[in-house]
Write an enzyme that holds these catalytic residues in place. Structure first.
Site: not given
Length: 123
Positions: A31, A33, A41, A67, A111
């Protein structure tokens, strides 16, 4: 109205398209990063989506995440975002990602609330 404590969890099954090889961030079939951070997000965006004024959305402004461990193809990853601070149009989130109940990443995400039409008209 956006308040602290709002949360959302997004999930993905790790497939080839989300591996480090496929996204170009590494050379192993694990998987990526950037895929983990995109999932974080997504969770943040969805945590507040239904609480925004009509015609508004949020855009990412900053993300910082660790991570911590690899995740193999076929595993399910769940990312959770929680609103921890609201300052006008700025929304701060705590983000975490888990695979098989093991923490694989954690961090902070910022955000901004924007008017969709005005934002796109500036492009």
């Amino acid at each position: 109205m956006i308040e602290t404590g709002l949360t959302h969890t997004s999930e993905v099954v790790v497939g080839y398209s989300t591996t480090a090889i496929a996204v170009g961030s590494g050379d192993m079939p694990v998987f990526a990063t950037p895929a983990m951070m995109a999932l974080m997000e997504n969770a943040a965006m969805l945590a507040v989506k239904d609480h925004l004024p009509e015609g508004c959305t949020t855009v990412g402004g900053h993300i910082a995440s660790s991570h911590l461990r690899p995740t193999k193809v076929g595993d399910t990853v769940k990312a959770t975002a929680e609103v921890v601070k609201v300052d006008g149009k700025k929304i701060s989130f705590k983000v975490t990602a888990y695979a098989d109940d093991q923490l694989i990443g954690e961090g902070e995400h910022l955000r901004f609330v924007v008017d969709t039409e005005k934002f796109l008209s500036r492009l």
